[in-house]
Each structure stands twice: as structure tokens, then as C-alpha cells.
Design an enzyme around this catalytic site. Structure first.
Site, PDB file in Angstrom:
ATOM      1  N   LYS A  70       0.845  -1.189   0.000  1.00  0.00           N
ATOM      2  CA  LYS A  70       0.000   0.000   0.000  1.00  0.00           C
ATOM      3  C   LYS A  70       0.888   1.250   0.000  1.00  0.00           C
ATOM      4  O   LYS A  70       1.969   1.252   0.605  1.00  0.00           O
ATOM      5  CB  LYS A  70      -0.923   0.007   1.217  1.00  0.00           C
ATOM      6  CG  LYS A  70      -1.976  -1.096   1.210  1.00  0.00           C
ATOM      7  CD  LYS A  70      -2.978  -0.937   0.102  1.00  0.00           C
ATOM      8  CE  LYS A  70      -4.123  -1.917   0.223  1.00  0.00           C
ATOM      9  NZ  LYS A  70      -5.033  -1.878  -0.942  1.00  0.00           N
ATOM     10  N   ASP A 107      -0.188  -0.358  -4.527  1.00  0.00           N
ATOM     11  CA  ASP A 107      -1.584   0.095  -4.640  1.00  0.00           C
ATOM     12  C   ASP A 107      -1.802   1.320  -3.756  1.00  0.00           C
ATOM     13  O   ASP A 107      -1.640   1.246  -2.545  1.00  0.00           O
ATOM     14  CB  ASP A 107      -2.521  -1.040  -4.184  1.00  0.00           C
ATOM     15  CG  ASP A 107      -3.994  -0.697  -4.369  1.00  0.00           C
ATOM     16  OD1 ASP A 107      -4.839  -1.566  -4.090  1.00  0.00           O
ATOM     17  OD2 ASP A 107      -4.297   0.433  -4.786  1.00  0.00           O
ATOM     18  N   GLU A 113      -1.204   0.018  -9.031  1.00  0.00           N
ATOM     19  CA  GLU A 113      -2.659  -0.160  -8.938  1.00  0.00           C
ATOM     20  C   GLU A 113      -3.334   1.127  -8.484  1.00  0.00           C
ATOM     21  O   GLU A 113      -2.977   1.690  -7.439  1.00  0.00           O
ATOM     22  CB  GLU A 113      -2.994  -1.313  -7.972  1.00  0.00           C
ATOM     23  CG  GLU A 113      -4.485  -1.595  -7.861  1.00  0.00           C
ATOM     24  CD  GLU A 113      -4.794  -2.960  -7.236  1.00  0.00           C
ATOM     25  OE1 GLU A 113      -5.824  -3.066  -6.569  1.00  0.00           O
ATOM     26  OE2 GLU A 113      -3.964  -3.895  -7.418  1.00  0.00           O
ATOM     27  N   ASP A 142      -8.597  -0.545 -10.322  1.00  0.00           N
ATOM     28  CA  ASP A 142      -9.427  -1.144  -9.267  1.00  0.00           C
ATOM     29  C   ASP A 142     -10.667  -0.297  -9.044  1.00  0.00           C
ATOM     30  O   ASP A 142     -11.693  -0.487  -9.710  1.00  0.00           O
ATOM     31  CB  ASP A 142      -8.573  -1.300  -7.994  1.00  0.00           C
ATOM     32  CG  ASP A 142      -9.295  -1.930  -6.811  1.00  0.00           C
ATOM     33  OD1 ASP A 142      -8.621  -2.322  -5.843  1.00  0.00           O
ATOM     34  OD2 ASP A 142     -10.534  -2.021  -6.867  1.00  0.00           O
ATOM     35  N   LYS A 183     -13.529  -6.091  -7.648  1.00  0.00           N
ATOM     36  CA  LYS A 183     -14.256  -6.367  -6.409  1.00  0.00           C
ATOM     37  C   LYS A 183     -15.686  -6.732  -6.764  1.00  0.00           C
ATOM     38  O   LYS A 183     -16.372  -5.966  -7.447  1.00  0.00           O
ATOM     39  CB  LYS A 183     -14.201  -5.161  -5.497  1.00  0.00           C
ATOM     40  CG  LYS A 183     -12.778  -4.879  -4.997  1.00  0.00           C
ATOM     41  CD  LYS A 183     -12.768  -3.915  -3.869  1.00  0.00           C
ATOM     42  CE  LYS A 183     -11.343  -3.665  -3.366  1.00  0.00           C
ATOM     43  NZ  LYS A 183     -10.403  -3.371  -4.446  1.00  0.00           N
ATOM     44  N   TRP A 222      -7.918 -12.179  -3.042  1.00  0.00           N
ATOM     45  CA  TRP A 222      -7.510 -11.712  -1.693  1.00  0.00           C
ATOM     46  C   TRP A 222      -8.615 -12.041  -0.707  1.00  0.00           C
ATOM     47  O   TRP A 222      -9.806 -11.945  -1.038  1.00  0.00           O
ATOM     48  CB  TRP A 222      -7.300 -10.205  -1.750  1.00  0.00           C
ATOM     49  CG  TRP A 222      -6.923  -9.565  -0.435  1.00  0.00           C
ATOM     50  CD1 TRP A 222      -5.664  -9.391   0.067  1.00  0.00           C
ATOM     51  CD2 TRP A 222      -7.808  -8.966   0.522  1.00  0.00           C
ATOM     52  NE1 TRP A 222      -5.715  -8.761   1.274  1.00  0.00           N
ATOM     53  CE2 TRP A 222      -7.030  -8.481   1.577  1.00  0.00           C
ATOM     54  CE3 TRP A 222      -9.198  -8.837   0.599  1.00  0.00           C
ATOM     55  CZ2 TRP A 222      -7.569  -7.860   2.703  1.00  0.00           C
ATOM     56  CZ3 TRP A 222      -9.759  -8.203   1.712  1.00  0.00           C
ATOM     57  CH2 TRP A 222      -8.933  -7.716   2.745  1.00  0.00           C
TER      58      TRP A 222
END
Ligand code: 0XW
Ligand code: MG
Length: 377
Positions: free
Chosen positions: A172, A201, A226, A249, A273, A328
Site C-alpha cells: 500500500k 496500490d 494499482e 481497481d 471487487k 484476496w
């Protein structure tokens, strides 16, 4: 056999909505926020033959996602009553009815949609993975997040995870000075083994200038970038100025947007997602499109327990390994199982398909979620 081809005399007689806290047991820092105590929303659909389907939606933080866990439950107070008497095995009718009852709110609709796929699987004695079609891998690659931290902490966490067999890391970044992100990227890349794949990301956490600057200053390091910026307009603007594959994303919200980003050669892959697009019914054509265009994708969600994890793994099991960016799951961070035997868990970098029977493969005992917050019949 695809679920669209079956028409049973099934009709929804009851819908129960549960609120279930899944606090983060370990630090989970993203650019906009740290995950504290997300309250997951579980949907339980019961039909006139007593078959039960489970669905789930859980946002990690209100800053990082479009919906909140509270708004999902408010939306379900509208969707729930509209679905009583409707045939849960008729997915087009279920999604059409929800579309007529409420505009948008894909996350709430996804929880209902997933519950219907689980229920259909139980009626047909088939797994959701089989219903989703395609060749099925019994275990699916996963990836693990390295939250925002100092370079020393981040590289130590990367080493710890690789020792556990994790071969895909998502570092992250964002929400701080880019020099700090660059130091962490360099430290973690030095700590990654030959076969480990690294993603960075920011969850929309950089400006265009920051994104192009970081990519330039780390151009010699092999990683994917990302969602460095929030909007597709910004991602289109930086595409020619960055030196790393671009993974989309948060702004990959629907199949039209996704196909446009592929045909315009902006997206090199997607962090998909399930709840953001409205459920498995919406994810299936997106999966088909990505496979047809050889575009790598992940199949997971923002947070949540065994139910949303099982949905992500079911879809992930139908994605060929060369295109699978992984499924994930949040279990390593909250360590809660709804089904302590079959609940998805990471073993040596992979997650096995739950084996507890048809549907999502979970056996959820009565009372697991306490008393429902909402009931419709
Ligand atoms: C790693 N995730 C799948 C879970 C977190 O909530 C964020 C998300 C991502 O890729 O952004
Ligand atoms: Mg992401």
C-alpha cells in the site's frame, strides 16, 4: 449448466439481514484510512422449499469505498421487501427487480445476488464455481497486503509473508510524502524473492504529478501500479508518462468502462471487487471479457468474512492461472470464520475452494450471526 437455464417453482419467503463486526486484529493502513472495526452485512435468503442462500458485503473503511456498511443496510431495507415472492433462481428477474426498486447501490445488491447463487447451487447440488462455468482450479492464488509503514517495517513484513509461502505482495502507498513511498518501494523490492510478484496500490492516493514522479524514480523496479489516481480521466492522462503496468481497481465500475479501458490500451489488468459491480451475475461477463482479451484480473473484495471470500475464490477458480492476479481474503487480518471447517484460509500462498457442499461450499450453523437486524417475509 448455467443458472439461467433452470426455472424452479422456488420463491423467496423470507430475507434476514445481519450486522457482524470484523475488527482488524493487525494494523492495516491504506492511503486514505486505517481499517478499524468494519461491520459486515450478511444476507440470508430462504425460499418456499426451505433452501437457504447466504450473501455478504463489507466495506473496509468509509473513505476507501463508495458505499458504507451503514448505507448497505439502509439499501437492503428497500431491496428486501421488494424481493419477497420473487424466484431466487431467476437471476435476471432478481437483478431487474432490484434495479426497479433502487438505483445504484451495487454493493447491497451484490449481497443479495451472491445469496441467490449460493441458493441455486444448493438446489442443483452444484458449486458456485461450477455454475460460473469454465475450468476449475481446486486452489486459487492469493495475495497479501503490506500496509503503509516505514521501509524497515514494510520490508520485514514482506520477508515474513514470503516465508509463509506468499508469492504475491500488494504494497500500500499514498497519503504521505512520495519520498516515503519511494523508500518503502525500494526496501520491499530488495526484500522480494525472484518469484515474488509485487504490486503497489495507492487506492487513489496520488495526484497525476506524484504518480508520474514515483514511476520515473522507480522505473528500474519491477512492479505493477494499482489505481495510482482516483479517476479514469487521470489514469488516461498519466498512462504514457508511467513506466509500470497500470492496474485499475476502484474506477473499474462496470463492463462498459472496463472494455473501454482495455480497448484504449489504458488498463494492463484489473483489481476486481465483486460487490462494486453488483455481484457474481455482473462479474461473470467481466470475467469472460478479461479472458477473451487476455487481461489479468483479481476476484475479491474490500473486507468481509467467509461468504464474500468464498464468492471471490469461486470466481477466481474459473480464471486460468496465467491471467489470475489472485483472490484476496480478509481472514488473515480479522481471523474470524463463520464456518471454522470450510471457511477459506491461506495455505502456502493459495486458498482452497471450500468443500462443505454445494453452493459456496460453506456450512453456516443457525445463530452464527446472532439476531437479524432486519427481517422481511
Ligand atoms: C487488497 N484489497 C483487495 C482489500 C482492501 O480492502 C483493498 C483492496 C485493494 O486491492 O484495494
Ligand atoms: Mg486495489
Amino acid at each position: 449448466m448455467s443458472p439461467d437455464m433452470i426455472k424452479t417453482k422456488s420463491s423467496i419467503v423470507e430475507i434476514r439481514i445481519y450486522k457482524f463486526p470484523l475488527p482488524a486484529k493487525s494494523l492495516y493502513n491504506m492511503s486514505s484510512s486505517a481499517v478499524q472495526t468494519p461491520e459486515s452485512t450478511i444476507v440470508e435468503i430462504i425460499d418456499n422449499e426451505g433452501t437457504i442462500g447466504y450473501g455478504e458485503a463489507c466495506m473496509a473503511t468509509s473513505e476507501a469505498q463508495r458505499s458504507t456498511n451503514e448505507s448497505i443496510r439502509v439499501s437492503l431495507s428497500i431491496l428486501g421487501p421488494s424481493l419477497i415472492g420473487v424466484n431466487p433462481t431467476d437471476l435476471s428477474l432478481i437483478n431487474e427487480t432490484m434495479g426497479n426498486a433502487l438505483l445504484g447501490e451495487q454493493e447491497a445488491k451484490a449481497a443479495i445476488d451472491i445469496a441467490c447463487w449460493d441458493l441455486i447451487g444448493k438446489k442443483l447440488n452444484m458449486s458456485v464455481a461450477e455454475l460460473l462455468g469454465g475450468n476449475i482450479n481446486r486452489e486459487v492464488l492469493t495475495y497479501h497486503v503490506v500496509g503503509i509503514a516505514s521501509p524497515e517495517e514494510a520490508s520485514a513484513e514482506a520477508r515474513r509473508l514470503q516465508k509463509m509461502g506468499i508469492t504475491r505482495l500488494q504494497l500500500k502507498a499514498g497519503g504521505r510524502r512520495i519520498e516515503a513511498d519511494i523508500s518503502s518501494i525500494k526496501a520491499v523490492s530488495k526484500a522480494t524473492d525472484e518469484e515474488t510478484v509485487l504490486d503497489v496500490d495507492t487506492n487513489c492516493g496520488w495526484t497525476q504529478t506524484e504518480a508520474t514522479e514515483v514511476s520515473k524514480l522507480t522505473s528500474g523496479i519491477d512492479f505493477s501500479l494499482e489505481q495510482p489516481c482516483r479517476t479514469n480521466e487521470e489514469l488516461i492522462a498519466i498512462k504514457s508518462k508511467i513506466f509500470h503496468p497500470l492496474i485499475i481497481d476502484e474506477s473499474a465500475t462496470d463492463i462498459k468502462t472496463i472494455s473501454d479501458l482495455v480497448y484504449r490500451k489504458i488498463a494492463d489488468g484489473f483489481g476486481m471487487k465483486i460487490t462494486r459491480v453488483g455481484g457474481l451475475s455482473a462479474m461473470r461477463p467481466i470475467r469472460d471479457f478479461c479472458l477473451k482479451t487476455a487481461t489479468p484480473m483479481s476476484s475479491d473484495d474490500a473486507w468481509g468474512g467467509d461468504i464474500i471470500a468464498a464468492a471471490g475464490v469461486a470466481l477466481g477458480s474459473t480464471i486460468p492461472r496465467n491471467l489470475n492476479r489472485g483472490a484476496w481474503i480478509a481472514h488473515p487480518y480479522h481471523r474470524v470464520h463463520y464456518d471454522s471447517v470450510n471457511g477459506p484460509r491461506i495455505e502456502n500462498g493459495y486458498v482452497k475452494l471450500p468443500n462443505g457442499g454445494p453452493g459456496l461450499g460453506l456450512i453456516i450453523k443457525k445463530g452464527t450471526f446472532g439476531d437479524p437486524e432486519q427481517c422481511y417475509e
